[in-house]
Design a protein around this motif. Structure first.
Motif, PDB file in Angstrom:
ATOM      1  N   PRO A 135     124.628 104.375  85.502  1.00 55.18           N
ATOM      2  CA  PRO A 135     123.972 103.905  86.621  1.00 55.18           C
ATOM      3  C   PRO A 135     124.867 103.632  87.608  1.00 55.18           C
ATOM      4  CG  PRO A 135     124.243 102.258  85.029  1.00 55.18           C
ATOM      5  CD  PRO A 135     124.608 103.365  84.169  1.00 55.18           C
ATOM      6  N   GLU A 137     126.361 101.947  90.949  1.00 56.19           N
ATOM      7  CA  GLU A 137     126.808 100.399  91.172  1.00 56.19           C
ATOM      8  C   GLU A 137     127.055 100.288  92.719  1.00 56.19           C
ATOM      9  OE1 GLU A 137     130.424  99.685  88.502  1.00 56.19           O
ATOM     10  OE2 GLU A 137     128.755  98.768  87.313  1.00 56.19           O
ATOM     11  N   LYS A 138     127.587 101.294  93.241  1.00 58.13           N
ATOM     12  CA  LYS A 138     127.899 101.176  94.957  1.00 58.13           C
ATOM     13  C   LYS A 138     127.718 102.413  95.520  1.00 58.13           C
ATOM     14  CE  LYS A 138     130.643  98.758  98.271  1.00 58.13           C
ATOM     15  NZ  LYS A 138     131.885  98.013  98.337  1.00 58.13           N
ATOM     16  N   PHE A 140     128.740 104.672  98.650  1.00 57.66           N
ATOM     17  CA  PHE A 140     129.768 104.730  99.664  1.00 57.66           C
ATOM     18  C   PHE A 140     129.321 105.518 100.882  1.00 57.66           C
ATOM     19  CE2 PHE A 140     132.411 103.188  96.259  1.00 57.66           C
ATOM     20  CZ  PHE A 140     132.714 102.189  96.787  1.00 57.66           C
ATOM     21  N   HIS A 141     128.628 106.684 100.523  1.00 58.77           N
ATOM     22  CA  HIS A 141     128.334 107.807 101.464  1.00 58.77           C
ATOM     23  C   HIS A 141     127.280 108.798 100.971  1.00 58.77           C
ATOM     24  CE1 HIS A 141     128.758 110.957 104.560  1.00 58.77           C
ATOM     25  NE2 HIS A 141     129.146 111.691 103.739  1.00 58.77           N
TER      26      HIS A 141
ATOM     27  N   VAL B  87     138.676 100.729  94.013  1.00 60.11           N
ATOM     28  CA  VAL B  87     137.432 101.341  94.348  1.00 60.11           C
ATOM     29  C   VAL B  87     137.020 101.652  95.725  1.00 60.11           C
ATOM     30  CG1 VAL B  87     135.082 101.742  93.758  1.00 60.11           C
ATOM     31  CG2 VAL B  87     136.474 101.552  91.795  1.00 60.11           C
ATOM     32  N   ASP B  88     136.938 100.587  96.297  1.00 61.46           N
ATOM     33  CA  ASP B  88     136.624 100.475  97.748  1.00 61.46           C
ATOM     34  C   ASP B  88     137.447 101.025  98.511  1.00 61.46           C
ATOM     35  OD1 ASP B  88     134.485  99.037  96.732  1.00 61.46           O
ATOM     36  OD2 ASP B  88     134.525  97.151  98.302  1.00 61.46           O
ATOM     37  N   ALA B  91     137.515 104.905  98.014  1.00 61.68           N
ATOM     38  CA  ALA B  91     136.378 105.538  98.492  1.00 61.68           C
ATOM     39  C   ALA B  91     136.310 105.816  99.983  1.00 61.68           C
ATOM     40  CB  ALA B  91     135.132 104.655  98.351  1.00 61.68           C
ATOM     41  N   ILE B  95     135.831 109.425 101.744  1.00 66.52           N
ATOM     42  CA  ILE B  95     134.564 109.781 102.632  1.00 66.52           C
ATOM     43  C   ILE B  95     135.133 109.948 104.237  1.00 66.52           C
ATOM     44  CG2 ILE B  95     132.988 108.551 101.447  1.00 66.52           C
ATOM     45  CD1 ILE B  95     132.709 106.271 103.392  1.00 66.52           C
ATOM     46  N   VAL B 100     132.996 115.908 101.975  1.00 66.70           N
ATOM     47  CA  VAL B 100     132.477 115.316 100.959  1.00 66.70           C
ATOM     48  C   VAL B 100     131.008 114.935 101.135  1.00 66.70           C
ATOM     49  CG1 VAL B 100     132.579 113.055  99.665  1.00 66.70           C
ATOM     50  CG2 VAL B 100     134.797 114.451 100.251  1.00 66.70           C
ATOM     51  N   LEU B 102     128.660 113.479  99.214  1.00 67.53           N
ATOM     52  CA  LEU B 102     128.262 112.120  98.580  1.00 67.53           C
ATOM     53  C   LEU B 102     129.403 111.567  97.897  1.00 67.53           C
ATOM     54  CD1 LEU B 102     125.365 113.532  96.457  1.00 67.53           C
ATOM     55  CD2 LEU B 102     124.955 111.899  98.388  1.00 67.53           C
ATOM     56  N   CYS B 103     129.347 110.032  97.984  1.00 71.31           N
ATOM     57  CA  CYS B 103     130.420 109.188  97.097  1.00 71.31           C
ATOM     58  C   CYS B 103     129.912 108.123  96.741  1.00 71.31           C
ATOM     59  CB  CYS B 103     131.611 109.126  98.318  1.00 71.31           C
ATOM     60  SG  CYS B 103     132.889 108.186  97.325  1.00 71.31           S
ATOM     61  N   TYR B 104     130.117 107.664  95.415  1.00 74.59           N
ATOM     62  CA  TYR B 104     129.539 106.517  94.892  1.00 74.59           C
ATOM     63  C   TYR B 104     130.046 105.985  93.829  1.00 74.59           C
ATOM     64  CZ  TYR B 104     126.473 110.468  93.388  1.00 74.59           C
ATOM     65  OH  TYR B 104     126.176 111.737  92.570  1.00 74.59           O
ATOM     66  N   CYS B 105     130.249 104.979  93.264  1.00 77.07           N
ATOM     67  CA  CYS B 105     130.845 104.170  92.064  1.00 77.07           C
ATOM     68  C   CYS B 105     129.638 104.052  90.922  1.00 77.07           C
ATOM     69  CB  CYS B 105     131.269 102.796  92.641  1.00 77.07           C
ATOM     70  SG  CYS B 105     131.993 101.873  91.108  1.00 77.07           S
ATOM     71  N   ARG B 106     129.816 104.342  89.862  1.00 80.25           N
ATOM     72  CA  ARG B 106     128.937 104.240  88.726  1.00 80.25           C
ATOM     73  C   ARG B 106     129.761 103.508  87.592  1.00 80.25           C
ATOM     74  NH1 ARG B 106     124.614 106.871  89.007  1.00 80.25           N
ATOM     75  NH2 ARG B 106     124.276 108.701  90.597  1.00 80.25           N
ATOM     76  N   LEU B 117     134.207 106.603  89.601  1.00 80.59           N
ATOM     77  CA  LEU B 117     134.212 107.003  91.299  1.00 80.59           C
ATOM     78  C   LEU B 117     133.812 108.366  91.316  1.00 80.59           C
ATOM     79  CD1 LEU B 117     134.219 105.830  94.119  1.00 80.59           C
ATOM     80  CD2 LEU B 117     136.555 106.522  94.178  1.00 80.59           C
ATOM     81  N   TYR B 118     132.672 108.917  91.829  1.00 80.66           N
ATOM     82  CA  TYR B 118     132.317 109.955  91.986  1.00 80.66           C
ATOM     83  C   TYR B 118     132.241 110.543  93.497  1.00 80.66           C
ATOM     84  CZ  TYR B 118     130.034 109.298  87.175  1.00 80.66           C
ATOM     85  OH  TYR B 118     129.951 108.599  86.051  1.00 80.66           O
ATOM     86  N   MET B 120     130.818 114.326  95.838  1.00 77.93           N
ATOM     87  CA  MET B 120     130.199 115.517  95.405  1.00 77.93           C
ATOM     88  C   MET B 120     130.727 116.352  96.857  1.00 77.93           C
ATOM     89  SD  MET B 120     127.962 115.288  93.052  1.00 77.93           S
ATOM     90  CE  MET B 120     127.116 117.006  93.114  1.00 77.93           C
TER      91      MET B 120
END
Lengths: 148, 178
Positions: A135, A137-138, A140-141, B87-88, B91, B95, B100, B102-106, B117-118, B120
């Motif tokens: 899932p 969590e955050k 960013f972009h 992570v912050d 990220a 970005i 890039v 998309l960028c998100y933490c899962r 950290l992902y 695309m």
């Protein structure tokens, strides 16, 4: 696939900020100096050729319930069938094969956490494979469209 | 993303999102036509969409493309195992790169999946995307962290999120929108 000059302008100009006004296609037509009917016909053609998925909203995840990225590790000879079981679930939107031992990746968007779990159990029961829930969590972009 | 957003939208919003999930009609007055299906006025349709956009529930409103049909065949998901407290900042470095998308933490899923950290990257050519990933790792100092690149192969399904299947809001079960 080749795009006409008008199609390029439509694609580059309106992936975001589509007019929220009573005659949106006429508003776009005015900006491009063409006819409303040409805008509508061009969009219909893009859709018919599979380039345009839809004119619509991209909604923030978890807006109406629960969503998650899910991964599975499936034997290559079973992948097509397992992917089919996954894709027919109406709660699944993206479903891709990727280069990894976890080779099937999809997104489930359900009305609740319970329903999300039910979808995953159904997939596990029908395929005999485990699902791995990852899932969000955050964020960013998120991109606001592709330059074509 | 842990704050529930359900409180910001009501049943009529969800019915509206369901009515347009396959796309706005391609006709002169599309909002009016959508409204007729829902017994909503054109003004209400437009006002609700505007409000959801302003609230960030609708991230973007416009043409949604099938990027593969436009030649974007090299679609890489790059995943990293980054210490939670970094992570912050990592990220933000990722970005900063225009390529890039998309960028998100899962959540991690130990022990089978340690990555959190992902990002695309969508491109036309695999070699270009691979070079971009290398640039990213070097310039952002990311090469010290464990990572994997997962290019996509077959696309089995791609649609937007569905809202027309029965949706619960604040505990109530609502009818299908269409």
């Amino acid at each position: 696939m080749e795009l006409s000059a008008i199609e390029k302008k439509l694609v580059n100009g309106w992936q975001q900020g589509f007019p929220l006004s009573p005659r949106p296609y006429a508003q776009i037509a005015d900006e491009l100096g063409i006819l409303e009917s040409d805008v509508i016909a061009s969009l219909a053609s893009l859709k018919q050729r599979g380039i345009l998925s839809r004119v619509g909203a991209v909604v923030r995840p978890n807006t109406a319930g629960a969503s998650s990225l899910v991964a599975m590790s499936v034997l290559p000879e079973h992948l097509e069938n397992v992917a089919q079981v996954v894709s027919v679930q109406p709660q699944v939107n993206h479903n891709y094969e990727r280069e990894n031992s976890l080779n099937l990746w999809f997104v489930v968007t359900a009305s609740s956490e319970i329903e999300l779990e039910q979808v995953l159990s159904r997939i596990e029961q029908k395929t005999g494979y485990d699902t791995i829930k990852l899932p969000l969590e955050k964020a960013f972009h998120i991109n606001l469209g592709f330059a074509i | 993303m842990k704050t529930p957003l359900n409180l910001q939208i009501d049943q009529r919003d969800i019915r509206l999102l369901g009515a347009i999930e396959d796309g706005l009609p391609l006709c002169e007055s599309p909002y009016s036509r959508v409204g007729k299906q829902l017994q909503m006025s054109e003004e209400e349709v437009i006002a609700r969409l505007s409000r959801m956009q302003t609230a960030g529930i609708i991230r973007r409103f416009g043409l949604v493309l099938q990027h593969r049909q436009l030649g974007f065949h090299a679609n890489a998901m790059v995943v990293w195992d980054i210490p939670d407290e970094e992570v912050d900042s990592v990220a933000q470095k990722i970005i900063a790169h225009d390529f890039v998308t998309l960028c998100y933490c899962r959540a991690r899923h130990a022990p089978v999946w340690k990555f959190n950290l992902y990002c695309m990257i969508h491109g036309r050519k695999r070699a270009v995307v691979e070079a971009q990933i290398n640039d990213l790792k070097k310039s952002a100092g990311l090469d010290i962290y464990p990572s994997k690149t997962l290019f996509s192969r077959r696309r089995f399904k791609q649609t937007g999120a569905r809202f027309s299947i029965p949706v619960k809001v604040n505990g109530g079960l609502y009818e299908q929108a269409s």
